[in-house]
Motif scaffolding. Structure first.
Motif, short mmCIF file in Angstrom:
data_model
loop_
_atom_site.label_atom_id
_atom_site.label_comp_id
_atom_site.label_asym_id
_atom_site.label_seq_id
_atom_site.Cartn_x
_atom_site.Cartn_y
_atom_site.Cartn_z
N LYS A 103 41.96 -105.32 -83.83
CA LYS A 103 40.50 -105.26 -83.38
C LYS A 103 40.24 -103.60 -83.31
O LYS A 103 39.53 -103.21 -83.69
CB LYS A 103 40.12 -106.12 -82.52
N HIS B 197 40.12 -101.79 -86.34
CA HIS B 197 39.10 -102.41 -87.18
C HIS B 197 37.83 -101.61 -86.57
O HIS B 197 36.85 -101.12 -87.49
CB HIS B 197 38.83 -103.98 -86.76
N HIS C 65 38.80 -101.81 -92.66
CA HIS C 65 37.86 -102.42 -91.69
C HIS C 65 37.78 -104.01 -92.17
O HIS C 65 38.17 -104.90 -91.07
CB HIS C 65 36.48 -101.65 -91.74
N ASP D 212 39.93 -108.28 -90.51
CA ASP D 212 39.28 -109.31 -89.64
C ASP D 212 40.16 -110.61 -90.17
O ASP D 212 40.00 -111.45 -89.20
CB ASP D 212 37.67 -109.30 -90.00
FE LIG Z 1 33.71 -106.44 -86.36
#
Ligand SMILES: [Fe+2]
Length: 191
Positions: A38, A41, A53, A57
């Motif tokens: 994260k 990200h 990016h 996830d």
């Molecule tokens: Fe996000």
């Protein structure tokens, strides 16, 4: 005391708790990994921003499920899983992720090193579990298969048509980031 007076049927208390305690290290590693992914990200910048990016996830979602599976397996085997940030920091044998805001090349290079470490240690846990508990071994094998796939997603960005990895030989996140940037510059020059 983190240990209950029970474990799963068919295993001795000692064996069941031995496997469950080994899982605590894997719980720490995957909890750390989902936070680190994260962090990347949010901090990745540059031309390929959206690709990196958005690639991360689904990996984060999958690793979070793995975290839950490991913690619940520990509880099933009679050992209390420690899920606090303090437990991760106190017990881990690795340092915090080294990069903040950085380019796609740098983060991908560093993530190659991160996945190397997590996967190698998962394989060691498979060996330990395999001697005692095939159910835990099965869980860890499934997780490692997915982690290796995610590792390949990262590495495919660092690979040339001859199959050479830009990060070859790098041992640290910063070292891998530097190599990835150097290789990327060399590729642009040779165009
Ligand atoms: Fe996000």
């Amino acid at each position: 005391m983190t240990d209950g007076n029970y474990t799963v049927p068919g295993l001795s208390l000692e064996d069941g708790h031995k496997v469950a305690h080994a899982l605590q290290d894997r719980l720490n590693a995957l909890n750390d990994l989902q936070l680190t992914l994260k962090h990347v990200h949010w901090n990745v910048v540059g031309r390929d921003f959206i690709a990196v990016h958005e690639m991360l996830d689904p990996q984060i979602d999958a690793v979070r499920e793995q975290v839950d599976d490991i913690a619940e397996r520990m509880a099933t085997m009679g050992v209390s899983p420690k899920g606090t940030p303090g437990a991760i920091v106190k017990e881990r044998s690795w340092d915090d992720y080294d990069l903040g805001r950085a380019t796609c090349e740098e983060h991908l290079g560093a993530l190659d090193v991160v996945y190397n470490g997590v996967i190698a240690d998962h394989r060691k846990a498979i060996e330990l579990a395999g001697d005692i508990d095939p159910i835990t071994e099965d869980m860890l094998i499934g997780q490692t298969r997915d982690l290796e796939l995610f590792h390949w997603f990262v590495r495919a960005h660092l690979e040339n048509a001859a199959g050479d990895l830009d990060t070859r030989g790098a041992k640290t996140e910063k070292g891998a980031a530097k190599k990835a940037v150097g290789a990327s510059k060399a590729k642009k020059k040779s165009r």
